[in-house]
Design an enzyme around this catalytic site. Structure first.
Site, PDB file in Angstrom:
ATOM      1  N   ALA A 191       0.810  -1.213   0.000  1.00 47.26           N
ATOM      2  CA  ALA A 191       0.000   0.000   0.000  1.00 47.26           C
ATOM      3  C   ALA A 191       0.846   1.267   0.000  1.00 47.26           C
ATOM      4  CB  ALA A 191      -0.937   0.005   1.199  1.00 47.26           C
ATOM      5  N   ASP A 192       2.104   1.158  -0.387  1.00 47.67           N
ATOM      6  CA  ASP A 192       2.944   2.350  -0.569  1.00 47.67           C
ATOM      7  C   ASP A 192       3.892   2.097  -1.735  1.00 47.67           C
ATOM      8  OD1 ASP A 192       3.981   4.877  -0.160  1.00 47.67           O
ATOM      9  OD2 ASP A 192       5.365   4.254   1.414  1.00 47.67           O
TER      10      ASP A 192
END
Length: 293
Positions: A191-192
């Site tokens: 998620a990054d």
């Protein structure tokens, strides 16, 4: 062992304006203690991002990196994510002391995907989405839950910020977000994921650093993949080309991927305005203009 000199550019980072001075002051001693504990010697000049210092070290003939950041949930999560993927598309974690905010990692180069042409980066990032998408642990947060939490807040944020864009865009994002919040999926997701977080490696051509592990839909962070390189895609046709390259490489359904980009761009647009950002909301506005039709 000679002592560590912390770069002035790291000491003066805006990250420390609201605290962290005590941790910064203790960095040289922390490095010395960890080198003694893990039998390391310094092997070059340190580098850094906004929140972490990375120090080249050796252990015998093994070339490694000592990563130091203020301890907390972010470090604990990164350690867990690296242990989960265990070098599959990610930098390999050799050892860690999450309570001290320290990780010992395999040595990567200083070359990131920021240093390659945008179309090549889109292909690598899309391929990485697929490579990371192994079955995720049940206990990690799901992409659907993350969307559900934000969908409930978007309308209120839009009102508080003075209705910064047409209500039509908000309604479209809410409709898409409600559908995505009901979606399942058990893929592991970073998620990054963006170009600056992927460095050239030795075991594999490109390896991810500083991951954030979630469970759900591998298309979750496609919007970030695009908006972090949007300045190099000046025309809508360039944006669509980059999108299509990433979608094919990740084996995504194109319409579904488009929904994710639209929703995440609106979400980040509002979050960025609320946080006082100036450039990223404009990038999100551009993405929305390309994909809302």
């Amino acid at each position: 062992m000679d002592g560590l000199t912390v770069p002035v550019s790291f000491l003066e980072s805006p990250r420390w304006w609201r605290g962290g001075g005590e941790w910064l002051a203790g960095l040289p001693e922390l490095v010395r203690a960890q080198c003694a504990r893990w039998r390391l010697t310094l092997d070059g000049e340190p580098a850094h991002g906004s929140t972490a210092l990375v120090v080249p070290v050796r252990r015998g003939g093994e070339r490694l990196m000592l990563r130091l950041a203020p301890p907390g949930p972010d470090v604990t999560g990164q350690v867990a994510a690296l242990r989960f993927w265990d070098g599959r598309g990610t930098v390999r974690l050799v050892d860690a002391d999450a309570d001290a905010g320290v990780m010992l990692l395999e040595r990567l180069s200083g070359v990131s995907l920021r240093d390659v042409p945008v179309d090549e980066a889109m292909h690598v990032l899309g391929t990485m989405m697929g490579r990371l998408a192994v079955p995720a642990p049940d206990h990690v947060r799901s992409t659907a839950d993350a969307v559900a939490g934000r969908v409930a807040a978007l309308g209120g944020e839009w009102e508080r910020l003075g209705r910064p864009f047409d209500e039509r865009i908000l309604r479209r994002a809410l409709t898409v977000g409600e559908r995505l919040s009901r979606g399942g999926g058990g893929d592991a997701v970073d998620a990054d994921l963006h170009s600056a977080q992927v460095l050239r490696g030795g075991r594999e051509p490109w390896l991810m650093v500083d991951p954030v592990l979630m469970r759900g839909d591998r298309a979750f962070d496609l919007g970030r993949v695009l908006w972090t390189r949007l300045d190099e895609m000046p025309a809508p046709v360039d944006v669509v080309r980059g999108f299509d390259i990433a979608v094919r490489a990740a084996a995504l359904d194109r319409d579904h991927a488009r929904d994710w980009v639209l929703y995440r761009a609106v979400d980040y647009w509002l979050w960025g305005l609320g946080a006082g950002l100036t450039e990223d909301p404009l990038r999100c506005e551009r993405l929305v203009a390309v994909f809302e039709g």
